[in-house]
Design a protein around this motif. Structure first.
Motif, short mmCIF file in Angstrom:
data_model
loop_
_atom_site.label_atom_id
_atom_site.label_comp_id
_atom_site.label_asym_id
_atom_site.label_seq_id
_atom_site.Cartn_x
_atom_site.Cartn_y
_atom_site.Cartn_z
N PHE A 191 0.83 -1.19 0.00
CA PHE A 191 0.00 0.00 0.00
C PHE A 191 0.87 1.25 0.00
CE2 PHE A 191 -2.66 3.17 2.25
CZ PHE A 191 -3.69 3.25 1.34
N ALA A 192 1.91 1.27 0.82
CA ALA A 192 2.82 2.42 0.89
C ALA A 192 3.51 2.63 -0.46
CB ALA A 192 3.85 2.21 1.99
N GLU A 193 3.92 1.55 -1.11
CA GLU A 193 4.56 1.65 -2.43
C GLU A 193 3.58 2.22 -3.46
OE1 GLU A 193 7.28 1.57 -5.45
OE2 GLU A 193 7.64 1.36 -3.29
N ALA A 194 2.35 1.77 -3.42
CA ALA A 194 1.34 2.28 -4.36
C ALA A 194 1.12 3.78 -4.14
CB ALA A 194 0.04 1.52 -4.19
N LEU A 195 1.09 4.21 -2.89
CA LEU A 195 0.92 5.63 -2.61
C LEU A 195 2.11 6.45 -3.10
CD1 LEU A 195 -0.66 5.61 0.96
CD2 LEU A 195 -1.76 6.23 -1.19
N ARG A 196 3.32 5.93 -2.92
CA ARG A 196 4.51 6.63 -3.41
C ARG A 196 4.46 6.76 -4.93
NH1 ARG A 196 7.01 3.83 0.82
NH2 ARG A 196 7.55 2.06 -0.50
N GLN A 197 4.05 5.71 -5.60
CA GLN A 197 3.97 5.77 -7.06
C GLN A 197 2.91 6.76 -7.52
OE1 GLN A 197 3.47 1.72 -8.34
NE2 GLN A 197 5.66 1.29 -8.26
N LEU A 198 1.83 6.86 -6.78
CA LEU A 198 0.80 7.84 -7.14
C LEU A 198 1.31 9.27 -6.99
CD1 LEU A 198 -2.44 6.39 -5.53
CD2 LEU A 198 -1.97 6.67 -7.95
N ASP A 199 2.10 9.51 -5.95
CA ASP A 199 2.61 10.86 -5.69
C ASP A 199 3.75 11.24 -6.62
OD1 ASP A 199 0.79 11.30 -3.69
OD2 ASP A 199 2.13 10.64 -2.08
#
Length: 113
Positions: free
Chosen positions: A26-34
């Motif tokens: 989840f944290a990786e997905a959020l980083r990729q979104l940002d």
């Protein structure tokens, strides 16, 4: 009596490991979104339409249906008149061409206007 599957108790360490995996993903997905440079392809559903757009679409659909119904009714009445007076399509086309040719009828003018 129904068979009930007995689940094995999950080890607390296994629960914690699975939670950390989910949290990391989840944290990786959020980083990729940002990240503006990320070309991460996020599957999305259809675009969300506003209530006003949906209502406008309904109004347009109703207008289109009404127009189609009016055209169908006109065709039906027109064909009934032609058959009542014994006029076929060829005779009608010839009459229209004659009226247009003599200047007694203009093609783009609505009668009564």
């Amino acid at each position: 009596m129904k068979y009930q599957k007995v689940q094995k108790p999950v080890d607390e360490r296994e629960k914690l490991r699975k939670f950390r995996e989910l949290d990391d993903a989840f944290a990786e997905a959020l980083r990729q979104l940002d990240d503006p440079e990320s070309n991460f392809d996020i599957p999305t559903g259809p675009p969300v339409r506003s209530l006003a757009a949906l209502e406008q679409e309904d109004v347009e659909t109703q207008q289109k249906e009404q127009q189609q119904e009016q055209e169908r009714m006109f065709r039906q009445r027109f064909e009934a008149l032609l058959s009542e007076y014994g006029v076929d399509n060829f005779d009608l086309a010839e009459l229209i061409e004659t009226l247009l040719g003599c200047g007694l009828w203009q093609q783009d003018v609505v009668p009564g206007s």
